[in-house]
Enzyme design. Structure first.
Site, PDB file in Angstrom:
ATOM      1  N   ASP A 159       0.842  -1.189   0.000  1.00 50.86           N
ATOM      2  CA  ASP A 159       0.000   0.000   0.000  1.00 50.86           C
ATOM      3  C   ASP A 159       0.883   1.246   0.000  1.00 50.86           C
ATOM      4  O   ASP A 159       1.984   1.218  -0.557  1.00 50.86           O
ATOM      5  CB  ASP A 159      -0.939  -0.024   1.209  1.00 50.86           C
ATOM      6  CG  ASP A 159      -2.292   0.606   0.926  1.00 50.86           C
ATOM      7  OD1 ASP A 159      -2.342   1.847   0.801  1.00 50.86           O
ATOM      8  OD2 ASP A 159      -3.283  -0.133   0.838  1.00 50.86           O
TER       9      ASP A 159
ATOM     10  N   SER B 258     -11.408  -0.915  -0.577  1.00 49.29           N
ATOM     11  CA  SER B 258     -10.104  -0.865   0.090  1.00 49.29           C
ATOM     12  C   SER B 258     -10.231  -1.169   1.565  1.00 49.29           C
ATOM     13  O   SER B 258      -9.303  -1.699   2.188  1.00 49.29           O
ATOM     14  CB  SER B 258      -9.478   0.535  -0.063  1.00 49.29           C
ATOM     15  OG  SER B 258      -8.859   0.695  -1.301  1.00 49.29           O
TER      16      SER B 258
ATOM     17  N   HIS C 181      -3.921   6.072   3.388  1.00 49.05           N
ATOM     18  CA  HIS C 181      -4.609   4.852   2.963  1.00 49.05           C
ATOM     19  C   HIS C 181      -3.977   3.607   3.587  1.00 49.05           C
ATOM     20  O   HIS C 181      -4.664   2.762   4.172  1.00 49.05           O
ATOM     21  CB  HIS C 181      -4.571   4.774   1.435  1.00 49.05           C
ATOM     22  CG  HIS C 181      -5.416   3.703   0.828  1.00 49.05           C
ATOM     23  ND1 HIS C 181      -4.946   2.428   0.598  1.00 49.05           N
ATOM     24  CD2 HIS C 181      -6.699   3.720   0.381  1.00 49.05           C
ATOM     25  CE1 HIS C 181      -5.897   1.712   0.033  1.00 49.05           C
ATOM     26  NE2 HIS C 181      -6.972   2.462  -0.105  1.00 49.05           N
TER      27      HIS C 181
ATOM     28  N   ASN D 247     -14.016  -0.105  -6.882  1.00 51.20           N
ATOM     29  CA  ASN D 247     -15.152   0.776  -6.577  1.00 51.20           C
ATOM     30  C   ASN D 247     -15.785   1.391  -7.823  1.00 51.20           C
ATOM     31  O   ASN D 247     -16.313   2.496  -7.769  1.00 51.20           O
ATOM     32  CB  ASN D 247     -14.701   1.920  -5.661  1.00 51.20           C
ATOM     33  CG  ASN D 247     -14.205   1.434  -4.323  1.00 51.20           C
ATOM     34  OD1 ASN D 247     -14.390   0.281  -3.961  1.00 51.20           O
ATOM     35  ND2 ASN D 247     -13.558   2.315  -3.586  1.00 51.20           N
TER      36      ASN D 247
END
Length: 321
Positions: free
Chosen positions: A49, A244, A86, A177
């Site tokens: 990430d 996520s 994130h 998404n």
């Protein structure tokens, strides 16, 4: 033109300075109900990430190493700090430590290997992702968690994932998404739609399918992905929404499943066996399989991890929800 992978788009709902609670998403998958059996100790989860806030009070004791593959910090491999938020949020959902403050993750005793493959803008080259996967393999990770994706099917990325699975590493990916709430249409994001990964779609905290979650026939399970509370930058906390946020719930769940199932079977389970153990711990929510796969991860179905799957019990629990 060089192609890039990005964090799966997500929405920041709110930030908090202080908090003290078990996040509702962690409760929804029934993680607290099996913490008396396992909290994921000894499991290494590689989080590919944007890095991690390594000083966060809920995460600093869970981080067991890391590597930077991005252009942040002049590509210094030893600095894997998160400037985006994130990666810190994802890490907290997986394994925020139990310290009677802040939040707690699904597997609060699992170890986090921070593999920074996305930069401060949330963008990464496929080369970085592929190197990150191979690094996780070299570090003998048990689980690779990836809440990232792109539109391109890159053979080298697919091959890296296949190499991980061949080493009995579970690879968990956010589905994406780009959904429109219509299961008649397909929305594909890679690596989330590769057959070898555990592809995770999103539901809300009322167990309804999220309008944004991708639909296709490679979805394996769903987990909470709306208004998810977890760790954030500068020691803070935030609520974010997106697939996520769903994927790390499943990564944490697999950490719990692997520790307990290995004890019960008195041997290490293979990747396909662990995948089967996960699927046994789902309940259908009444949506199309292209939206929810096998259903919502629900760790207390059945009530012991080594049990034989009972379809009647599964249906009974689903009807009670």
């Amino acid at each position: 033109m060089e192609q890039y992978v990005r964090v799966i788009p997500y929405k920041l709902i709110e930030e908090n300075e202080e908090i003290n609670e078990v996040p509702k998403g962690v409760e929804l998958i029934q993680a607290p109900q099996i913490w008396n059996k396992t909290k994921g100790k000894g499991i290494k989860v590689a989080v590919l990430d944007t890095g991690c806030d390594i000083t966060h009070p809920d995460l600093k004791d869970r981080i067991i190493g890391g590597r930077n593959f991005t252009d942040d910090d002049r590509s210094n491999p030893d600095i894997f700090y998160d400037y985006n938020g994130h990666g810190t949020h994802v890490s907290g959902t997986i394994a925020a430590t139990e310290n009677h403050a802040g939040v707690i993750g699904v597997a609060p005793e699992a170890g986090l290997l921070i593999v920074k493959v996305l930069n401060k803008a949330g963008s990464g080259k496929y080369e970085w992702i592929i190197k990150g996967i191979h690094y996780a393999i070299e570090q003998q990770a048990d689980i690779i968690s990836m809440s990232l994706g792109g539109p391109a099917d890159v053979p080298e990325l697919h091959e890296a994932i296949q190499a991980a699975v061949e080493k009995n590493i579970l690879v968990v990916c956010a589905a994406g998404n780009e959904g429109d709430g219509d299961d008649a249409t397909n929305e594909f994001a890679y690596p989330g739609c590769y057959n070898e990964v555990v592809s995770v779609g999103a539901i809300n905290l009322e167990r309804g399918s999220s309008d944004f979650t991708n639909s296709h026939n490679q979805i394996d399970v769903v987990a909470p992905g709306e208004g998810i509370l977890s760790t954030y930058l500068n020691g803070k906390y935030a609520k974010l929404s997106g697939t996520s946020m769903s994927a790390p719930h499943v990564s944490g769940a697999l950490a719990l499943i692997k520790t307990y199932a290995n004890q019960q079977f008195e041997r290490p389970l293979t990747e396909p066996e662990l995948y089967a153990q996960l699927i046994r711990r789902t309940v259908p929510l009444g949506n199309s399989p292209k939206l929810e796969g096998n259903g919502q991860v629900y760790l207390t179905v059945p009530d012991h991890l080594a049990g034989i799957f009972d379809q009647n019990f599964k249906t009974m629990v689903a009807n009670a929800l």
